[in-house]
Enzyme design. Structure first.
Site, PDB file in Angstrom:
ATOM      1  N   CYS A 135      23.328 -36.270  22.489  1.00 49.78           N
ATOM      2  CA  CYS A 135      22.797 -35.062  23.244  1.00 49.78           C
ATOM      3  C   CYS A 135      22.508 -33.945  22.428  1.00 49.78           C
ATOM      4  O   CYS A 135      21.476 -34.111  21.955  1.00 49.78           O
ATOM      5  CB  CYS A 135      23.997 -34.884  24.362  1.00 49.78           C
ATOM      6  SG  CYS A 135      23.891 -33.487  25.338  1.00 49.78           S
ATOM      7  N   ASP A 191      18.859 -40.347  33.116  1.00 46.86           N
ATOM      8  CA  ASP A 191      19.502 -38.894  32.596  1.00 46.86           C
ATOM      9  C   ASP A 191      18.993 -37.510  33.483  1.00 46.86           C
ATOM     10  O   ASP A 191      18.042 -37.536  33.321  1.00 46.86           O
ATOM     11  CB  ASP A 191      18.843 -38.914  31.343  1.00 46.86           C
ATOM     12  CG  ASP A 191      19.696 -38.191  30.306  1.00 46.86           C
ATOM     13  OD1 ASP A 191      20.365 -37.122  30.622  1.00 46.86           O
ATOM     14  OD2 ASP A 191      19.877 -38.445  29.065  1.00 46.86           O
ATOM     15  N   HIS A 222      23.078 -40.314  31.386  1.00 48.77           N
ATOM     16  CA  HIS A 222      23.355 -39.507  30.168  1.00 48.77           C
ATOM     17  C   HIS A 222      24.772 -39.900  29.657  1.00 48.77           C
ATOM     18  O   HIS A 222      25.757 -39.945  30.554  1.00 48.77           O
ATOM     19  CB  HIS A 222      23.148 -38.068  30.416  1.00 48.77           C
ATOM     20  CG  HIS A 222      23.308 -37.232  29.094  1.00 48.77           C
ATOM     21  ND1 HIS A 222      22.158 -37.276  28.559  1.00 48.77           N
ATOM     22  CD2 HIS A 222      24.218 -36.426  28.834  1.00 48.77           C
ATOM     23  CE1 HIS A 222      22.290 -36.167  27.686  1.00 48.77           C
ATOM     24  NE2 HIS A 222      23.936 -35.803  27.737  1.00 48.77           N
TER      25      HIS A 222
END
Length: 264
Positions: A135, A191, A222
């Site tokens: 991320c 995501d 995600h």
């Protein structure tokens, strides 16, 4: 060489007047090893990042996770919450608050300081350094890939790569040409933070500049790599984003990436 014994410790990485806290995991046995920098999510160098750092060291690498919020929030970390089957709303709120304060060149400076620190370790091959990130850390890993010292990069669902970020007008994707090593990017088709349009744009840019790369997409959400630790945190199985099968497949590709580029 897999699942070897490792030793872990907290260290401080000097960067001018700044001392960057970092979690270091390295093989117990004597030898010379490739090194991997592990870049955190917005939740700090928490137990999940430490688990990943140790897992990489068990494969025969020196692995280090520097605190990327050192300037803003020293010692900050949030772990998985059983009540929230992942990260709590408070963790997201604080993590995003700190994420929005970091600056591009400060991050790059901290990455370079981490590389310099690794080169001081007698068991590190100075020409065999790679990185992995998730991320926020996936974006940081993409940034690190533009440095000549970085030979292999695994970037997981890097958020914000295609848009201006970290106080810069130039988006990180516009620096793709500078990537010299191999880079593997990992995305989730469901995501909510990194759209299909964004990950296709990243793939297109990597192809355009003929970067040594592979792109992997998984039909999940995600943060899916957290699924690698479902056996340790059984409550994570209830989180639809944390896909153990996808995580294990991605981990296999990460190992191939590092084996091919850091074990020379």
């Amino acid at each position: 060489m897999t699942n070897i014994e490792v030793k872990t410790t907290y260290v401080k990485i000097p960067n001018g007047d700044l001392q960057i806290e970092a979690y270091l995991a390295q093989p117990l046995e004597k030898g010379s090893f490739g090194a991997v920098i592990v870049f955190q999510e917005i939740f700090g160098v928490n137990e999940n990042i430490r688990d990943i750092t140790e897992l990489i060291a068990q494969q025969g690498y020196v692995a280090i996770a520097p605190a990327m919020f050192q300037r803003i929030a020293p010692g900050f970390e949030f772990g998985f919450s059983e009540q929230d089957i992942g990260y709590s709303p408070q963790a997201y709120e604080l993590g995003l608050q700190y994420y929005q304060q970091v600056k591009y060149w400060e991050i790059m400076s901290d990455i370079q300081a981490t590389i310099a620190y690794l080169k001081t370790l007698p068991n590190v091959k100075p020409d065999s350094i790679g990185c992995i990130g998730f991320c926020f850390g996936g974006h940081v890993a993409y940034m690190a890939a533009t440095l000549t010292d970085i030979k292999a990069t695994a970037s997981f669902y890097g958020a914000g790569i295609t848009t201006p970020n970290f106080g810069e007008e130039t988006p990180t994707i516009d620096r793709t040409l500078a990537i010299k090593g191999a880079i593997y990017t990992f995305f989730a088709t469901k995501d909510s933070f990194v759209s299909e349009q964004e990950n296709l744009k990243i793939e297109s840019e990597l192809k355009k500049h003929r970067i040594n790369h592979r792109v992997f997409r998984y039909d999940t959400g995600h943060g899916f790599f957290g699924g690698l630790f479902i056996d340790k945190y059984p409550f994570l199985e209830q989180n639809p984003n944390l896909n153990q099968e996808a995580a294990m497949d991605a981990w296999k590709h990460v190992l191939h990436l590092f084996q091919d580029n850091l074990k020379n």
